[in-house]
Write a protein that holds these residues in place. Structure first.
Motif, mmCIF file in Angstrom:
data_model
loop_
_atom_site.group_PDB
_atom_site.id
_atom_site.type_symbol
_atom_site.label_atom_id
_atom_site.label_comp_id
_atom_site.label_asym_id
_atom_site.label_seq_id
_atom_site.Cartn_x
_atom_site.Cartn_y
_atom_site.Cartn_z
ATOM 1 N N GLN A 1 0.850 -1.185 0.000
ATOM 2 C CA GLN A 1 0.000 0.000 0.000
ATOM 3 C C GLN A 1 0.887 1.237 0.000
ATOM 4 O O GLN A 1 2.042 1.192 0.415
ATOM 5 C CB GLN A 1 -0.926 0.027 1.209
ATOM 6 C CG GLN A 1 -2.021 -1.029 1.178
ATOM 7 C CD GLN A 1 -2.947 -0.905 2.380
ATOM 8 O OE1 GLN A 1 -2.515 -0.573 3.469
ATOM 9 N NE2 GLN A 1 -4.230 -1.162 2.161
ATOM 10 N N GLY A 2 0.328 2.344 -0.454
ATOM 11 C CA GLY A 2 1.072 3.587 -0.466
ATOM 12 C C GLY A 2 0.286 4.665 -1.168
ATOM 13 O O GLY A 2 -0.842 4.452 -1.612
ATOM 14 N N ASN A 3 0.894 5.833 -1.281
ATOM 15 C CA ASN A 3 0.285 6.954 -1.986
ATOM 16 C C ASN A 3 0.992 7.148 -3.318
ATOM 17 O O ASN A 3 2.230 7.193 -3.373
ATOM 18 C CB ASN A 3 0.411 8.239 -1.162
ATOM 19 C CG ASN A 3 -0.357 8.159 0.146
ATOM 20 O OD1 ASN A 3 -1.391 7.488 0.231
ATOM 21 N ND2 ASN A 3 0.141 8.823 1.169
ATOM 22 N N LEU A 4 0.210 7.264 -4.375
ATOM 23 C CA LEU A 4 0.764 7.452 -5.711
ATOM 24 C C LEU A 4 0.142 8.676 -6.359
ATOM 25 O O LEU A 4 -1.069 8.883 -6.285
ATOM 26 C CB LEU A 4 0.526 6.222 -6.584
ATOM 27 C CG LEU A 4 1.081 6.289 -8.017
ATOM 28 C CD1 LEU A 4 1.708 4.955 -8.420
ATOM 29 C CD2 LEU A 4 -0.015 6.669 -9.024
ATOM 30 N N LEU A 5 0.988 9.468 -7.009
ATOM 31 C CA LEU A 5 0.554 10.622 -7.783
ATOM 32 C C LEU A 5 0.841 10.335 -9.252
ATOM 33 O O LEU A 5 1.992 10.121 -9.632
ATOM 34 C CB LEU A 5 1.311 11.879 -7.335
ATOM 35 C CG LEU A 5 0.984 13.177 -8.086
ATOM 36 C CD1 LEU A 5 -0.446 13.633 -7.776
ATOM 37 C CD2 LEU A 5 1.984 14.276 -7.700
ATOM 38 N N ASP A 6 -0.221 10.306 -10.069
ATOM 39 C CA ASP A 6 -0.069 10.041 -11.501
ATOM 40 C C ASP A 6 -0.284 11.343 -12.257
ATOM 41 O O ASP A 6 -1.419 11.806 -12.415
ATOM 42 C CB ASP A 6 -1.065 8.978 -11.952
ATOM 43 C CG ASP A 6 -0.867 8.574 -13.412
ATOM 44 O OD1 ASP A 6 0.267 8.701 -13.903
ATOM 45 O OD2 ASP A 6 -1.849 8.132 -14.035
ATOM 46 N N VAL A 7 0.815 11.946 -12.705
ATOM 47 C CA VAL A 7 0.764 13.230 -13.395
ATOM 48 C C VAL A 7 0.482 12.981 -14.877
ATOM 49 O O VAL A 7 1.217 12.263 -15.542
ATOM 50 C CB VAL A 7 2.087 13.999 -13.223
ATOM 51 C CG1 VAL A 7 1.994 15.361 -13.916
ATOM 52 C CG2 VAL A 7 2.421 14.166 -11.753
ATOM 53 N N GLY A 8 -0.610 13.595 -15.365
ATOM 54 C CA GLY A 8 -1.037 13.339 -16.738
ATOM 55 C C GLY A 8 -1.769 12.018 -16.828
ATOM 56 O O GLY A 8 -1.453 11.179 -17.666
ATOM 57 N N CYS A 9 -2.767 11.834 -15.979
ATOM 58 C CA CYS A 9 -3.425 10.522 -15.852
ATOM 59 C C CYS A 9 -4.346 10.204 -17.025
ATOM 60 O O CYS A 9 -4.816 9.059 -17.139
ATOM 61 C CB CYS A 9 -4.189 10.438 -14.536
ATOM 62 S SG CYS A 9 -5.613 11.557 -14.409
ATOM 63 N N GLY A 10 -4.620 11.187 -17.894
ATOM 64 C CA GLY A 10 -5.499 10.914 -19.032
ATOM 65 C C GLY A 10 -6.864 10.434 -18.579
ATOM 66 O O GLY A 10 -7.469 11.008 -17.667
ATOM 67 N N THR A 11 -7.360 9.369 -19.184
ATOM 68 C CA THR A 11 -8.675 8.836 -18.830
ATOM 69 C C THR A 11 -8.631 7.860 -17.663
ATOM 70 O O THR A 11 -9.638 7.248 -17.332
ATOM 71 C CB THR A 11 -9.318 8.161 -20.054
ATOM 72 O OG1 THR A 11 -8.377 7.256 -20.644
ATOM 73 C CG2 THR A 11 -9.726 9.202 -21.092
ATOM 74 N N GLY A 12 -7.458 7.684 -17.039
ATOM 75 C CA GLY A 12 -7.391 7.052 -15.725
ATOM 76 C C GLY A 12 -7.129 5.568 -15.654
ATOM 77 O O GLY A 12 -7.204 4.987 -14.571
ATOM 78 N N TYR A 13 -6.790 4.917 -16.757
ATOM 79 C CA TYR A 13 -6.648 3.466 -16.727
ATOM 80 C C TYR A 13 -5.511 2.999 -15.809
ATOM 81 O O TYR A 13 -5.673 2.060 -15.025
ATOM 82 C CB TYR A 13 -6.445 2.927 -18.144
ATOM 83 C CG TYR A 13 -7.721 2.845 -18.930
ATOM 84 C CD1 TYR A 13 -8.460 1.659 -18.995
ATOM 85 C CD2 TYR A 13 -8.223 3.961 -19.605
ATOM 86 C CE1 TYR A 13 -9.642 1.585 -19.714
ATOM 87 C CE2 TYR A 13 -9.402 3.894 -20.314
ATOM 88 C CZ TYR A 13 -10.115 2.710 -20.365
ATOM 89 O OH TYR A 13 -11.296 2.650 -21.068
ATOM 90 N N PHE A 14 -4.349 3.655 -15.909
ATOM 91 C CA PHE A 14 -3.236 3.247 -15.054
ATOM 92 C C PHE A 14 -3.534 3.554 -13.590
ATOM 93 O O PHE A 14 -3.333 2.699 -12.702
ATOM 94 C CB PHE A 14 -1.943 3.951 -15.476
ATOM 95 C CG PHE A 14 -0.861 3.865 -14.437
ATOM 96 C CD1 PHE A 14 -0.174 2.677 -14.228
ATOM 97 C CD2 PHE A 14 -0.543 4.970 -13.650
ATOM 98 C CE1 PHE A 14 0.811 2.583 -13.250
ATOM 99 C CE2 PHE A 14 0.441 4.889 -12.686
ATOM 100 C CZ PHE A 14 1.116 3.690 -12.480
ATOM 101 N N ALA A 15 -4.021 4.755 -13.309
ATOM 102 C CA ALA A 15 -4.330 5.132 -11.931
ATOM 103 C C ALA A 15 -5.341 4.177 -11.310
ATOM 104 O O ALA A 15 -5.219 3.785 -10.142
ATOM 105 C CB ALA A 15 -4.841 6.570 -11.885
ATOM 106 N N ALA A 16 -6.347 3.777 -12.096
ATOM 107 C CA ALA A 16 -7.355 2.844 -11.603
ATOM 108 C C ALA A 16 -6.751 1.475 -11.313
ATOM 109 O O ALA A 16 -7.124 0.801 -10.336
ATOM 110 C CB ALA A 16 -8.487 2.718 -12.617
#
Length: 297
Positions: free
Chosen positions: A102-117
């Motif tokens: 577990q942890g905190n992640l910041l996705d800069v330029g997440c677009g439509t969110g597939y990776f962040a999701a």
């Protein structure tokens, strides 16, 4: 509305002011305008000169087939993109969460969110950053992601994130040095910055030159090689701990480049070019089409 242009007078890496013109590239996605690439005579860093910035910049992303900001699957190239994205999502997620449950992640330029999701499903807390309101709304609606605009980055608490990711995003950012400095403040002491970039020292960049799709002017302002990115990282106190290839990018970029050259059978030609680039990069990683750099402070 009159264009607001970013004119580079000093190299953001070394501060030198002597540049040489290297290529004139066309924006094939939206405007079909020509833009000039320049190289710093001192450190060899390449950039796009006089790119539209501010509000004017937004219209250069307003294309239905700009796939990182949409879910469009129409057309062969977009179909290939989405198929490869599913494969790469798993690899990116493993890399971003390595060593942590577990942890905190910041996705800069997440677009439509597939990776962040994908990272969120692993149990991580994820914040996305996205300038496109349409893409941000898709990410929020489809994946229930927290997505903020870039201007709110400075409001985030310092030393919060174990991982910050920029998947083909840094080359878009107008404030290059300011962004790298900010990311170092947002990272935890044991955190990692993951940056994926096109490599203008690659086999396919040398082959396609002005038609190389990864120049993507004027959306891409900065054009890195492994040597120039290392210089930027060191300038801001980062250490590069690993460099990995993104092998599928060579195929996607080559197919697009063949299409831009208006050649017959762009898919077939692009696949053969991608295979050649892949084998070259096996022996020399610095020739890979796209590279992922892992950095720490």
């Amino acid at each position: 509305m009159a264009n607001t242009l970013q004119h580079i007078e000093q190299c953001p890496l070394c501060g030198d002011s002597q540049f040489v013109h290297t290529e004139t590239c066309k924006d094939y996605f939206v405007s079909h305008e020509d833009f000039s690439l320049y190289r710093c005579c001192n450190c060899q860093f390449v950039f796009t000169q006089d790119v539209p910035v501010g509000e004017e910049k937004g219209r250069y992303y307003e294309a239905s087939d700009y796939v990182s900001h949409s879910d469009v699957k129409k057309g062969l190239v977009n179909h290939v993109y989405h198929h490869v994205r599913r494969i790469m999502l798993r690899r990116k997620t493993r890399l971003a969460t390595k060593g942590k449950k577990q942890g905190n992640l910041l996705d800069v330029g997440c677009g439509t969110g597939y990776f962040a999701a994908s990272v969120k499903r692993k149990g991580w807390n994820v914040v996305g950053v996205e300038p496109s309101k349409t893409a941000a709304e898709t990410a929020h609606t489809k994946f229930d992601l927290e997505v903020i605009p870039p201007e709110r980055l400075t409001e985030l608490p310092h030393y919060q994130f174990y991982t910050i990711t920029l998947w083909h995003v840094l080359e878009h950012l107008e404030d290059l040095n300011e962004s790298m400095a900010l990311f170092s403040k947002l990272l935890r002491e044991d955190g990692r910055l993951l940056v994926a970039l096109p490599n203008n020292n690659s086999y396919d960049a040398a082959k396609y030159r002005a038609h190389w799709a990864a120049y993507d002017v004027p959306r891409h302002i900065w054009h890195f090689s492994p040597d120039t990115f290392r210089r930027l990282a060191q300038k801001h106190g980062y250490t590069i701990t690993s460099v990995k290839r993104m092998p599928f990018d060579a195929f996607y970029i080559s197919i697009l480049s063949e299409k831009y050259r208006n050649r017959r059978f762009p898919l077939l030609r692009g696949v053969f070019s991608g295979i050649a680039g892949y084998f070259v990069s096996l022996f020399d990683r610095k020739k890979g089409s796209s590279l992922v750099y892992q950095l720490k402070i």
